[in-house]
Design an enzyme around this catalytic site. Structure first.
Site, PDB file in Angstrom:
ATOM      1  N   HIS A  43      11.241 -26.135 -31.528  1.00 14.12           N
ATOM      2  CA  HIS A  43      12.241 -25.307 -31.664  1.00 14.12           C
ATOM      3  C   HIS A  43      12.041 -23.809 -31.009  1.00 14.12           C
ATOM      4  CE1 HIS A  43      15.813 -23.752 -33.872  1.00 14.12           C
ATOM      5  NE2 HIS A  43      15.320 -23.443 -34.902  1.00 14.12           N
ATOM      6  N   HIS A  82      16.961 -31.540 -25.756  1.00 13.48           N
ATOM      7  CA  HIS A  82      17.593 -30.746 -26.668  1.00 13.48           C
ATOM      8  C   HIS A  82      18.119 -31.816 -27.639  1.00 13.48           C
ATOM      9  CE1 HIS A  82      20.592 -27.868 -28.739  1.00 13.48           C
ATOM     10  NE2 HIS A  82      19.813 -26.994 -28.501  1.00 13.48           N
ATOM     11  N   ASP A 140      14.699 -22.268 -23.329  1.00 13.15           N
ATOM     12  CA  ASP A 140      13.339 -21.796 -23.394  1.00 13.15           C
ATOM     13  C   ASP A 140      12.638 -21.930 -22.214  1.00 13.15           C
ATOM     14  OD1 ASP A 140      13.729 -21.135 -26.109  1.00 13.15           O
ATOM     15  OD2 ASP A 140      13.630 -23.110 -26.733  1.00 13.15           O
TER      16      ASP A 140
HETATM   17  C1  LIG Z   1      14.227 -30.974 -28.497  1.00  9.69           C
HETATM   18  C2  LIG Z   1      13.617 -32.259 -28.755  1.00  9.69           C
HETATM   19  C3  LIG Z   1      12.846 -32.292 -30.063  1.00  9.69           C
HETATM   20  C4  LIG Z   1      14.940 -33.081 -28.757  1.00  9.69           C
HETATM   21  O1  LIG Z   1      14.423 -34.448 -28.985  1.00  9.69           O
HETATM   22  P1  LIG Z   1      15.504 -35.662 -29.272  1.00  9.69           P
HETATM   23  O2  LIG Z   1      16.707 -35.345 -29.065  1.00  9.69           O
HETATM   24  O3  LIG Z   1      15.132 -36.100 -30.841  1.00  9.69           O
HETATM   25  O4  LIG Z   1      14.728 -36.525 -28.030  1.00  9.69           O
HETATM   26  P2  LIG Z   1      14.036 -38.062 -28.547  1.00  9.69           P
HETATM   27  O5  LIG Z   1      12.970 -37.526 -29.442  1.00  9.69           O
HETATM   28  O6  LIG Z   1      15.194 -38.902 -29.007  1.00  9.69           O
HETATM   29  O7  LIG Z   1      13.671 -38.481 -27.280  1.00  9.69           O
HETATM   30  C5  LIG Z   1      14.390 -39.160 -26.322  1.00  9.69           C
HETATM   31  C6  LIG Z   1      13.420 -39.692 -25.191  1.00  9.69           C
HETATM   32  O8  LIG Z   1      13.048 -38.587 -24.353  1.00  9.69           O
HETATM   33  C7  LIG Z   1      11.861 -38.381 -24.492  1.00  9.69           C
HETATM   34  N1  LIG Z   1      11.785 -36.739 -24.289  1.00  9.69           N
HETATM   35  C8  LIG Z   1      12.374 -36.113 -25.065  1.00  9.69           C
HETATM   36  N2  LIG Z   1      12.065 -34.792 -24.893  1.00  9.69           N
HETATM   37  C9  LIG Z   1      11.298 -34.866 -23.638  1.00  9.69           C
HETATM   38  C10 LIG Z   1      10.546 -33.753 -23.211  1.00  9.69           C
HETATM   39  N3  LIG Z   1      10.470 -32.651 -23.434  1.00  9.69           N
HETATM   40  N4  LIG Z   1       9.250 -34.357 -22.349  1.00  9.69           N
HETATM   41  C11 LIG Z   1       9.188 -35.324 -22.135  1.00  9.69           C
HETATM   42  N5  LIG Z   1      10.028 -36.535 -22.740  1.00  9.69           N
HETATM   43  C12 LIG Z   1      11.028 -36.060 -23.555  1.00  9.69           C
HETATM   44  C13 LIG Z   1      11.364 -38.863 -25.666  1.00  9.69           C
HETATM   45  O9  LIG Z   1       9.868 -39.192 -25.562  1.00  9.69           O
HETATM   46  C14 LIG Z   1      12.032 -40.087 -25.784  1.00  9.69           C
HETATM   47  O10 LIG Z   1      11.476 -40.978 -24.796  1.00  9.69           O
HETATM   48  P3  LIG Z   1      11.590 -42.545 -25.255  1.00  9.69           P
HETATM   49  O11 LIG Z   1      13.168 -43.234 -25.287  1.00  9.69           O
HETATM   50  O12 LIG Z   1      10.840 -43.275 -24.280  1.00  9.69           O
HETATM   51  O13 LIG Z   1      10.942 -42.781 -26.456  1.00  9.69           O
HETATM   52  C15 LIG Z   1      12.651 -32.730 -27.579  1.00  9.69           C
HETATM   53  O14 LIG Z   1      13.631 -32.890 -26.252  1.00  9.69           O
HETATM   54  C16 LIG Z   1      11.432 -32.055 -27.226  1.00  9.69           C
HETATM   55  O15 LIG Z   1      10.540 -32.223 -27.822  1.00  9.69           O
HETATM   56  N6  LIG Z   1      11.630 -31.004 -26.372  1.00  9.69           N
HETATM   57  C17 LIG Z   1      10.349 -30.177 -26.063  1.00  9.69           C
HETATM   58  C18 LIG Z   1      10.482 -28.816 -27.081  1.00  9.69           C
HETATM   59  C19 LIG Z   1      11.545 -27.924 -26.724  1.00  9.69           C
HETATM   60  O16 LIG Z   1      11.646 -27.747 -25.437  1.00  9.69           O
HETATM   61  N7  LIG Z   1      12.346 -27.396 -27.736  1.00  9.69           N
HETATM   62  C20 LIG Z   1      13.423 -26.534 -27.697  1.00  9.69           C
HETATM   63  C21 LIG Z   1      14.505 -27.201 -27.853  1.00  9.69           C
HETATM   64  S1  LIG Z   1      16.092 -25.869 -27.457  1.00  9.69           S
END
Ligand SMILES: CC(C)(COP(=O)(O)OP(=O)(O)OC[C@H]1O[C@@H](n2cnc3c(N)ncnc32)[C@H](O)[C@@H]1OP(=O)(O)O)[C@@H](O)C(=O)NCCC(=O)NCCS
Length: 203
Positions: A43, A82, A140
């Site tokens: 987050h 996101h 971010d």
């Molecule tokens: C923000 C976040 C938690 C959202 O997750 P989400 O929508 O639930 O995405 P998912 O967990 O469903 O991921 C979908 C796929 O993309 C991948 N993925 C998602 N974010 C990724 C990232 N930052 N880097 C690499 N791979 C990523 C996942 O591993 C997953 O791969 P798979 O289909 O092979 O298993 C995630 O993108 C993340 O961890 N980002 C990094 C932290 C961040 O920048 N947070 C600030 C948000 S404003």
């Protein structure tokens, strides 16, 4: 940056603020809960984590190798993706433009290096995960390098984020209290049933 980071919809920290407020704990307790939730690297803590990664990459020429290896190791690249936005975060575009502007104003070697790494990482991530998986830069990713341009230390990133969200959290709480309902989700157990009991001394 305060405006771009302003609270919007029921993100994780806003939700946690509302859970605490729904118990009729006071506004200070609700806000404290929000701060704890916002701190996490998935987050609001992502800006600090993204900057740590950029620093760990160190040399712009190391960017592609570092990211490729991290992705192969199934690591998440902080500052990308996101829960709701599956396109380029419009806030990130603005922060990126502020960074580009700073490059025209004789930046320090540190800032130039941070930005070169950030732009190479952005390009690679968009090529690899943008269109295929909807993983695009979020605000971010560029916030950390921009704060470095402004001379702001890492440990102040989350407090700045909190200050930006505070009025939104407060507004949500005031609105919620007009018709308060205790937040209490139910869980559905889907594990095995009728398991044999093993006495403690036999475990
Ligand atoms: C923000 C976040 C938690 C959202 O997750 P989400 O929508 O639930 O995405 P998912 O967990 O469903 O991921 C979908 C796929 O993309 C991948 N993925 C998602 N974010 C990724 C990232 N930052 N880097 C690499 N791979 C990523 C996942 O591993 C997953 O791969 P798979 O289909 O092979 O298993 C995630 O993108 C993340 O961890 N980002 C990094 C932290 C961040 O920048 N947070 C600030 C948000 S404003």
């Amino acid at each position: 940056m305060f405006i771009l980071h302003a609270e919007h919809s029921t993100n994780a920290s806003t939700f946690s603020v509302l859970v605490t407020a729904s118990t009729l704990a006071d506004i200070y307790a609700a806000t404290t809960t929000g701060i704890g939730t916002l701190k996490g690297p998935l987050h609001g803590g992502a800006d600090e984590a993204a900057l740590s990664m950029i620093n760990a990459i160190g040399d712009p020429d190391n960017t592609e190798k570092y990211i490729e290896e991290a992705l192969e190791g199934k690591q998440r690249i902080m500052g990308f993706g996101h829960r709701v936005y599956k396109a380029y975060d419009p806030r990130a575009k603005l922060v990126r433009s502020y960074l580009e502007e700073s490059l025209t104003k004789e930046p320090s070697d540190e800032v130039k290096r941070l930005l070169q790494i950030a732009l190479r990482a952005e390009k690679l991530m968009i090529d690899k995960l943008g269109k295929s998986k909807g993983i695009w830069p979020n605000i971010d990713f560029f916030a950390g390098p921009l704060y470095r341009v402004l001379g702001i230390d890492n440990h102040l990133f989350t407090p700045i984020f909190v200050a930006s969200r505070m009025s939104g959290w407060g507004a949500h709480v005031v609105e919620y209290w007009h018709n308060n309902k205790l937040v209490r989700p139910l869980e559905y157990y889907t594990g095995s049933l009728d398991l044999p009991y093993k006495p403690m001394e036999l475990r």
